[in-house]
Design a protein around this motif. Structure first.
Motif, short mmCIF file in Angstrom:
data_model
loop_
_atom_site.label_atom_id
_atom_site.label_comp_id
_atom_site.label_asym_id
_atom_site.label_seq_id
_atom_site.Cartn_x
_atom_site.Cartn_y
_atom_site.Cartn_z
N LYS A 91 0.83 -1.21 0.00
CA LYS A 91 0.00 0.00 0.00
C LYS A 91 0.86 1.25 0.00
CE LYS A 91 -0.75 0.43 5.05
NZ LYS A 91 0.12 -0.69 5.49
N ARG A 125 -11.19 -7.50 -8.59
CA ARG A 125 -11.93 -7.19 -7.36
C ARG A 125 -10.96 -6.89 -6.20
NH1 ARG A 125 -13.60 -12.28 -4.86
NH2 ARG A 125 -11.46 -12.01 -4.17
N ASP A 126 -9.95 -7.73 -6.05
CA ASP A 126 -8.96 -7.50 -4.99
C ASP A 126 -8.17 -6.22 -5.23
OD1 ASP A 126 -9.81 -9.81 -3.78
OD2 ASP A 126 -8.13 -11.03 -4.46
N SER A 127 -7.90 -5.91 -6.51
CA SER A 127 -7.14 -4.71 -6.83
C SER A 127 -7.93 -3.45 -6.49
CB SER A 127 -6.75 -4.71 -8.32
OG SER A 127 -5.83 -5.74 -8.59
N GLU A 155 -9.97 -3.21 -4.03
CA GLU A 155 -9.82 -3.10 -2.58
C GLU A 155 -8.45 -2.56 -2.20
OE1 GLU A 155 -12.19 -3.58 -0.50
OE2 GLU A 155 -13.67 -4.85 -1.49
N GLU A 156 -7.41 -3.04 -2.88
CA GLU A 156 -6.06 -2.57 -2.61
C GLU A 156 -5.90 -1.09 -2.95
OE1 GLU A 156 -3.61 -5.19 -4.85
OE2 GLU A 156 -3.82 -6.87 -3.44
N LEU A 202 -8.25 1.17 -2.82
CA LEU A 202 -8.94 1.94 -1.78
C LEU A 202 -8.04 2.10 -0.55
CD1 LEU A 202 -11.45 3.33 -0.68
CD2 LEU A 202 -12.35 1.07 -0.04
N ILE A 203 -7.41 1.01 -0.14
CA ILE A 203 -6.50 1.06 1.01
C ILE A 203 -5.32 1.99 0.71
CG2 ILE A 203 -4.86 -0.31 2.37
CD1 ILE A 203 -6.84 -2.67 2.03
N ALA A 246 -15.36 4.33 -2.33
CA ALA A 246 -15.71 3.23 -1.43
C ALA A 246 -17.19 2.90 -1.51
CB ALA A 246 -15.33 3.61 0.00
N LEU A 299 -17.96 1.13 -4.86
CA LEU A 299 -17.39 -0.22 -4.83
C LEU A 299 -18.25 -1.16 -3.99
CD1 LEU A 299 -15.06 -2.04 -5.68
CD2 LEU A 299 -13.80 -1.27 -3.67
N ARG A 300 -18.72 -0.70 -2.84
CA ARG A 300 -19.56 -1.55 -1.99
C ARG A 300 -20.86 -1.92 -2.70
NH1 ARG A 300 -18.02 2.02 2.17
NH2 ARG A 300 -19.98 3.18 1.90
N ARG A 311 -19.83 -4.57 -6.39
CA ARG A 311 -19.01 -5.78 -6.51
C ARG A 311 -19.89 -7.00 -6.20
NH1 ARG A 311 -15.33 -4.15 -1.32
NH2 ARG A 311 -17.05 -4.04 0.13
#
Length: 252
Positions: free
Chosen positions: A114, A197-199, A201-202, A204-205, A234, A237-238, A241
Motif C-alpha cells: 500500500k 476485485r482485490d485490486s 480493494e487494494e 482503496l487502502i 468506497a 465499490l460496496r 461488486r
C-alpha cells in the motif's frame, strides 16, 4: 478437435524463454493507451502470453487454448487499468503485474504494498504540493469510473461461463482436450475477476494511506476534496461488486 499445445521444453529451455520474456518486459513496461487500457504490442500481446501459458501449464494450473470471446476481451481490457499500478513511475510494480497478467509469474507471487503509491507520488518533483492532491483525486475518480463497466463486463462473462459449463455437460463425445479447455477458461476468467476485485480493494487502502501521508507532509485544503472522492469510491465499490471469492489454485 485436437487443441494445439506448445511443445514440451526442457527445464533449461523453459527458464531461458522466461528470462528472454522478462528481459523484453523490463526494457519496455506495458504502454498505456486511451481510457487506461494497454496499447497493442507484440511483446505484451504475443510473446509474454505464450511464455506465460507454457509456464502456467508447467506449474499445473488450469490453462485454456480457446480463443477469447468479445465479452472476455472487454473484461480483460477494462480490468487492465485496475490491476496496473496507476503511476507510470511505479515501473517495478508495473513490471511484476504484467508478468502476473501474462501468467509468467503465478498469482501468489505478486503482492503490491500500500505504501508504493504514496512513496512514488511523493518522489515525483511536482511544482506545488497541491499538484499531488490533484493527482490523487484524478486517480481515485478514474478508478471510480472503472467500477461499474468492469463489473458489468464480469457479470456477462460469468453468465457465459455458466452457459459454457452447462453445454459441456450436454455435449456428446466431449473430448478430454475440450473438457480441459472449458474448465481452464472458466478458471482463467475467475482469476481475472477475483484479481480485479482485490485490486479495487487494494487501491482503496492505498488511496486512504496516501491521503493520510500527504496531510502529514504537506497539509492542503484539497485534502477535503480528496477525502470526498475516496468516500465516493468506497461507496460505489460496496454497491457494485457482486462476485464471490477466488477458488481453486487461484485462492488467496
Amino acid at each position: 478437435m485436437i487443441v494445439p499445445k506448445l511443445r514440451a521444453a526442457t527445464p533449461g529451455a523453459r527458464a531461458t524463454l522466461i528470462l528472454i520474456g522478462c528481459a523484453a518486459l523490463s526494457a519496455c513496461t506495458p504502454p498505456t493507451g486511451d481510457f487506461g487500457r494497454v496499447e497493442p504490442s507484440v511483446v505484451h500481446d504475443r510473446l509474454l502470453p505464450a511464455l506465460g501459458l507454457e509456464a502456467a501449464r508447467q506449474r499445473g494450473e488450469p490453462v485454456s487454448y480457446y480463443r477469447l470471446t468479445d465479452a472476455e476481451r472487454t473484461m480483460r481490457a477494462l480490468g487492465w487499468g485496475v490491476v496496473m499500478p496507476p503511476l507510470p513511475e511505479q515501473w517495478r510494480e508495473r513490471t511484476l503485474v504484467e508478468l502476473r497478467r501474462t501468467r509468467v509469474l503465478p498469482a501468489e507471487r505478486v503482492r503490491l504494498e500500500k505504501e508504493s503509491y504514496v512513496r512514488t507520488l511523493l518522489a515525483i518533483d511536482y511544482r506545488s504540493s497541491g499538484a499531488r492532491y490533484a493527482k490523487l483525486i484524478d486517480d481515485v475518480r478514474a478508478d471510480t469510473d472503472r467500477i461499474e463497466p468492469f463489473f458489468a463486463a464480469a457479470a456477462k462473462v460469468a453468465e457465459d461461463d455458466r452457459v459454457r459449463a452447462r453445454a459441456a455437460d450436454r455435449v456428446p463425445e466431449l473430448t478430454p482436450d475440450e473438457s480441459a479447455n472449458v474448465d481452464g477458461r472458466i478458471a482463467e476468467n475467475g482469476l481475472m475477476i477475483a484479481w480485479v476485485r482485490d485490486s479495487f480493494e487494494e487501491r482503496l487502502i492505498a488511496y486512504r494511506y496516501a491521503l493520510d501521508r500527504l496531510v502529514l507532509e504537506t497539509p492542503d485544503r484539497k485534502a477535503v476534496e480528496a477525502e470526498e472522492a475516496i468516500a465516493t469510491f468506497a461507496s460505489v465499490l460496496r454497491s457494485l461488486r457482486p462476485l464471490g471469492p477466488a477458488k481453486g489454485v487461484f485462492k488467496g
